[in-house]
Design an enzyme around this catalytic site. Structure first.
Site, mmCIF file in Angstrom:
data_model
loop_
_atom_site.group_PDB
_atom_site.id
_atom_site.type_symbol
_atom_site.label_atom_id
_atom_site.label_comp_id
_atom_site.label_asym_id
_atom_site.label_seq_id
_atom_site.Cartn_x
_atom_site.Cartn_y
_atom_site.Cartn_z
ATOM 1 N N THR A 147 53.888 53.406 44.583
ATOM 2 C CA THR A 147 53.160 52.780 43.349
ATOM 3 C C THR A 147 53.344 53.779 42.368
ATOM 4 O O THR A 147 53.359 54.476 41.904
ATOM 5 C CB THR A 147 51.603 52.335 43.374
ATOM 6 O OG1 THR A 147 51.286 51.628 42.122
ATOM 7 C CG2 THR A 147 50.738 53.447 43.765
ATOM 8 N N ASP A 148 53.215 52.715 40.797
ATOM 9 C CA ASP A 148 53.476 53.539 39.794
ATOM 10 C C ASP A 148 52.209 53.946 39.061
ATOM 11 O O ASP A 148 52.084 55.104 38.221
ATOM 12 C CB ASP A 148 54.196 52.808 38.420
ATOM 13 C CG ASP A 148 53.642 51.762 38.341
ATOM 14 O OD1 ASP A 148 52.433 51.166 38.821
ATOM 15 O OD2 ASP A 148 54.345 50.920 37.704
ATOM 16 N N GLU A 149 51.096 53.608 39.650
ATOM 17 C CA GLU A 149 49.903 53.755 39.587
ATOM 18 C C GLU A 149 49.288 55.567 39.819
ATOM 19 O O GLU A 149 48.302 55.559 38.758
ATOM 20 C CB GLU A 149 48.757 52.871 40.433
ATOM 21 C CG GLU A 149 49.300 51.217 39.644
ATOM 22 C CD GLU A 149 48.097 50.162 40.677
ATOM 23 O OE1 GLU A 149 47.243 50.579 40.200
ATOM 24 O OE2 GLU A 149 48.583 49.735 40.564
ATOM 25 N N TYR A 178 42.403 53.934 44.369
ATOM 26 C CA TYR A 178 43.468 53.667 44.954
ATOM 27 C C TYR A 178 44.645 54.554 44.671
ATOM 28 O O TYR A 178 45.617 54.939 45.810
ATOM 29 C CB TYR A 178 43.671 51.624 45.035
ATOM 30 C CG TYR A 178 45.303 52.074 44.849
ATOM 31 C CD1 TYR A 178 45.729 51.703 46.502
ATOM 32 C CD2 TYR A 178 46.199 51.739 43.745
ATOM 33 C CE1 TYR A 178 47.012 51.742 46.672
ATOM 34 C CE2 TYR A 178 47.532 51.159 44.323
ATOM 35 C CZ TYR A 178 48.218 51.193 45.973
ATOM 36 O OH TYR A 178 49.181 50.749 45.613
ATOM 37 N N LYS A 201 46.437 57.552 46.684
ATOM 38 C CA LYS A 201 48.710 57.273 47.013
ATOM 39 C C LYS A 201 49.200 58.698 46.681
ATOM 40 O O LYS A 201 50.271 58.963 46.934
ATOM 41 C CB LYS A 201 49.057 55.956 46.397
ATOM 42 C CG LYS A 201 48.621 54.418 46.643
ATOM 43 C CD LYS A 201 49.385 54.393 48.753
ATOM 44 C CE LYS A 201 50.798 54.144 48.119
ATOM 45 N NZ LYS A 201 51.752 53.803 49.220
#
Ligand code: NAD
Ligand code: TYD
Length: 358
Positions: free
Chosen positions: A131-133, A162, A166
């Site tokens: 993810t870009d998060e 989260y 990741k």
């Protein structure tokens, strides 16, 4: 025939990836390994469940013994790893499963892949979907005209359990490339939307609440910005990167469509009103500003120049087209929505499948 393991294939993005690969690549046997948590729903794949090149396996990616036996049995040529705990709000309330699945689970898969091929990696690939998060949060204003975006070299700065979990998994994947020469690819994608998304995430939650005349909760002032990509375009990007990408590399995937939450919600309200033949403005009355999410990232935006210039990928679906299709899908799939909300869908598995005995 190549054996391809897709993890998390019963989830939102995974179900689209399974379908894309089965439809486009006749020389692959697709194994879908999924624990069937609350987010895994085999009804997402009901149309392809009897496909001769498809096998569903229920299992936990963090179960080391089971995973190693599975790899020995099926000798997967490649892994496309999507299984994860994915909802930021849940990670704030109950982070443990995020650590187990996202970090430990990724490690178990990676290690099983390494043990299986043991240095003979010709034609093999471990593709990790992220993810870009992991990059953290961007400001709403830049210096001059150009607003900053995440590139593949942006330093990691995850801010929720989260995204931290990741990020940990991304680092593990990369470490196996450098230390053990395992051919890996990582892609980091922006927010997805489309059919099959569990209605805890903003877009399906809003559509479902409008249907039920319930408040539409907007965190803070609704000023937070996300970069939205239609889920089938993400599946297409994964297909492109899987076949043309270079091992060891990271590719950012984005929708080139940044929007504030409040603007998305207002837009969905008006689309639903029109589709239901109601006066535009009816649904907007349900908008309710609520307490902000702790550590709420302000803005995500992806620069996918590398993917575009080196592999020729770009999103095909405009936001207007994608959001209209998505609203239509949720309005026409009441049974799917009601099933996932009641938990009834979890029983479907018991009727359809048995655990594969190794
Ligand atoms: P999802 O929550 O809809 O589905 C996750 C799937 O993983 C479910 O089917 C679940 O049953 C399965 N799963 C969970 N724990 C498991 C375990 N221990 N063992 C086996 N299976 C397990 O998720 P999604 O939104 O489809 O996201 C898929 C992947 O894409 C994730 O890795 C996520 O981080 C990444 N991603 C998602 C988005 C997004 O906007 N949704 C954006 C970028 C990247
Ligand atoms: P979400 O769909 O949870 O994705 P993510 O947090 O991974 O980006 O949320 C998208 C945006 O919508 C995010 O800024 C949080 C916000 N949001 C709300 O305002 N209200 C809600 O009820 C939810 C679920 C999200």
């Amino acid at each position: 025939m190549k054996n391809i393991l897709i993890t998390g294939g019963a989830g939102f993005i995974g179900s689209h990836v399974v379908r894309t690969f089965l439809t486009r690549h006749k020389d692959y046997h697709i194994f879908n390994l999924d624990k069937l948590t609350y987010a895994g729903n085999l009804k997402n794949l009901a149309d392809i469940e009897n496909h001769p090149n498809y096998t569903f396996i229920r299992g936990d990616i963090a179960d080391d013994k089971y995973i190693n036996e599975l790899f020995e049995k099926y000798r997967f040529d490649a892994v496309i790893h999507l299984a994860a705990e994915t909802h930021v709000d849940r990670s704030i309330l109950e982070p443990m499963d995020f650590i187990k699945t996202n970090i430990l689970g990724t490690f178990v898969l990676l290690n099983a892949f390494k043990n299986l091929w043991n240095g003979n990696y010709e034609g093999k690939l471990f593709y990790h979907v992220s993810t870009d998060e992991v990059y953290g949060s961007l400001p709403l204003r830049g210096n001059g005209d150009e607003l900053p975006k995440f590139t593949e070299t942006t330093p990691y700065s995850p801010r929720s359990p989260y995204s931290a979990a990741k990020a940990g998994s991304d680092h593990l994947v990369k470490s196996y490339f450098y230390t053990f020469k395992v051919p890996v690819i990582v892609s980091n994608c922006s927010n997805n939307y489309g059919p099959n998304q569990f209605p805890e995430k903003l877009i399906p939650l809003v559509i479902n609440n409008i249907r039920n005349n319930k408040p539409l909760p907007i965190y803070g002032k609704g000023e937070n910005v996300r970069d939205w990509l239609y889920v089938e375009d993400h599946a297409d990007a994964i297909d492109t990167i899987f076949h043309k990408g270079t091992p060891g590399e990271t590719y950012n995937i984005g929708g080139a469509h940044e929007m504030k939450n409040i603007d998305i919600v207002t837009m969905i309200c008006d689309i639903v009103d029109k589709k239901l033949d109601r006066t535009v403005g009816t649904a907007q009355k349900l908008i309710t500003f609520v307490k902000d999410r702790p550590g709420h990232d302000l803005r995500y935006a992806i620069d996918f120049t590398k993917l575009h210039d080196s592999l020729g990928w770009q999103p095909e679906t405009t936001f207007e087209e994608g959001i209209s299709k998505t609203v239509e899908w949720y309005l026409h799939n009441k049974e799917w929505l009601e099933n996932v909300i009641s938990g009834e869908y979890l029983k479907y598995y018991e009727k359809q499948y048995k655990q594969i005995n190794l």
